[in-house]
Design a protein around this motif. Structure first.
Motif, short mmCIF file in Angstrom:
data_model
loop_
_atom_site.label_atom_id
_atom_site.label_comp_id
_atom_site.label_asym_id
_atom_site.label_seq_id
_atom_site.Cartn_x
_atom_site.Cartn_y
_atom_site.Cartn_z
N SER A 16 0.82 -1.20 0.00
CA SER A 16 0.00 0.00 0.00
C SER A 16 0.86 1.25 0.00
O SER A 16 1.92 1.31 0.65
CB SER A 16 -0.93 0.02 1.21
OG SER A 16 -1.73 1.18 1.20
N ASP A 35 -2.71 -2.86 -0.69
CA ASP A 35 -3.80 -2.35 -1.52
C ASP A 35 -4.32 -3.52 -2.35
O ASP A 35 -3.54 -4.32 -2.87
CB ASP A 35 -3.31 -1.24 -2.46
CG ASP A 35 -3.16 0.09 -1.76
OD1 ASP A 35 -3.62 0.22 -0.61
OD2 ASP A 35 -2.57 1.01 -2.36
N ARG A 95 -6.44 -2.10 2.18
CA ARG A 95 -7.27 -1.05 1.60
C ARG A 95 -7.91 -1.61 0.34
O ARG A 95 -7.22 -1.92 -0.64
CB ARG A 95 -6.43 0.19 1.29
CG ARG A 95 -7.26 1.31 0.67
CD ARG A 95 -6.49 2.61 0.60
NE ARG A 95 -5.31 2.53 -0.26
CZ ARG A 95 -4.58 3.58 -0.62
NH1 ARG A 95 -4.89 4.78 -0.16
NH2 ARG A 95 -3.52 3.42 -1.39
N VAL A 155 -9.30 -0.99 -2.76
CA VAL A 155 -9.29 0.19 -3.63
C VAL A 155 -10.60 0.29 -4.41
O VAL A 155 -11.13 1.39 -4.64
CB VAL A 155 -8.08 0.12 -4.59
CG1 VAL A 155 -8.09 1.29 -5.56
CG2 VAL A 155 -6.78 0.12 -3.79
#
Length: 309
Positions: A58, A66, A103, A105
């Motif tokens: 990330s 990510d 995360r 995305v």
């Protein structure tokens, strides 16, 4: 380019997991590239794979990874959906020790994968929101195709239909529902997509029939892009648990005020989920005991798939 093939328990198919740090920028982001990938998978005897997960380190210090998800479809690809099973598959493929913050995305959601004893994970979506904000139409119930339904968005948007109103008066009938019920749910899903301004032929919104036949337990039969889901999407477990704390909506009424850890009965067995709520705000939802295993490491993909202009 190489990839791993990872199967998350309860997912309708394995996920092709690719480390995006090893790809040229922008790879596998176009429909043409994904069409070539789907053709190669089919020709390689891997046509059952309809999920692609791209992960990498990330750029945000608050996260470890990510993750971006792509749902391949017969006529293209959907870049807007999320998939919890594929997120877990990417986490397992990455092999990071301990607690992993991801995360997502595609959806913008923060997700934590926390190891449990015995090799399972608790997967927790940590997006705080007012309970009322989980209703994309602003209403706990909408009427579609003659049925009262609840559309709830926490992660992916889901449409929840009370099983009893489909003529499914027992848990056994719900979990064994056939194509006539599937057809009705797909028509409701299409109507919900139009209501939300989404393309009717894509992956969102998801839909599930839900019933309560025992205290503290919800029985659920969900639909995936290829028909009946063998279990329940991880995003479905998350959204359903969130829906039980939204006053007036179908899962909230079925639970009749029962709170705490929730048992979700599916055709493939039981799932456990829990929602954290304080002062009218949903703080997060955890799905417990989730597992994924690597079926094949370092599968070589053809060079032409990741060559970009």
């Amino acid at each position: 380019m190489i990839a791993d093939i990872v199967q998350a328990e309860g997912a309708p198919c394995p996920t092709l997991v690719v480390d995006s740090d090893r790809l040229p920028p922008g790879s596998l982001a176009s429909s043409a590239e994904l069409a070539a990938l789907r053709t190669w998978l089919r020709e390689s005897g891997l046509g059952r794979i309809h999920k692609v997960a791209l992960y990498g380190r990330s750029s945000d210090a608050a996260f470890d990874l990510d993750y971006r998800f792509v749902q391949t479809l017969a006529d293209g690809a959907d870049f807007r959906a999320g998939c919890g099973h594929s997120l877990l598959a990417a986490t397992v493929s990455a092999g990071l020790p301990g607690r992993v913050r991801v995360r997502a995305v595609t959806t913008g959601d923060p997700v934590v994968c926390e190891p449990e004893p015995g090799g399972a994970y608790t997967v927790r979506l940590e997006r705080a929101a007012d309970v009322s904000a989980l209703l994309p139409t602003g209403r706990p119930v909408d009427r579609l195709c003659g049925l009262p339904v609840s559309i709830v968005r926490y992660g992916n948007p889901y449409v929840f239909v009370e099983a009893g109103l489909l003529g499914l008066s027992s848990e056994e009938a719900l979990l064994a529902a056939r194509d006539d019920i599937l057809g009705r749910l797909l028509r409701v899903r299409t109507a919900a997509a139009r209501l939300l301004g989404l393309p009717a032929h894509r992956a969102l919104p998801k839909i599930a029939a839900v019933g309560s036949y025992a205290p503290g337990r919800l029985s659920v039969r969900a639909v995936t892009v290829a028909g009946w889901h063998p279990s329940l999407a991880l995003t479905g477990s998350t959204c359903l648990a969130a829906a039980t704390v939204v006053p007036g909506c179908v899962p909230w009424r079925l639970m009749a005020g029962v709170r705490g850890r929730l048992t979700l009965r599916t055709p493939a067995g039981d799932l456990q989920a829990s929602a954290a709520v304080r002062a009218g705000r949903l703080l997060g939802v955890s799905v417990h005991g989730k597992r994924a295993r690597v079926l094949e490491r370092a599968v070589p993909l053809p060079w032409r798939i990741h060559v970009t202009a």
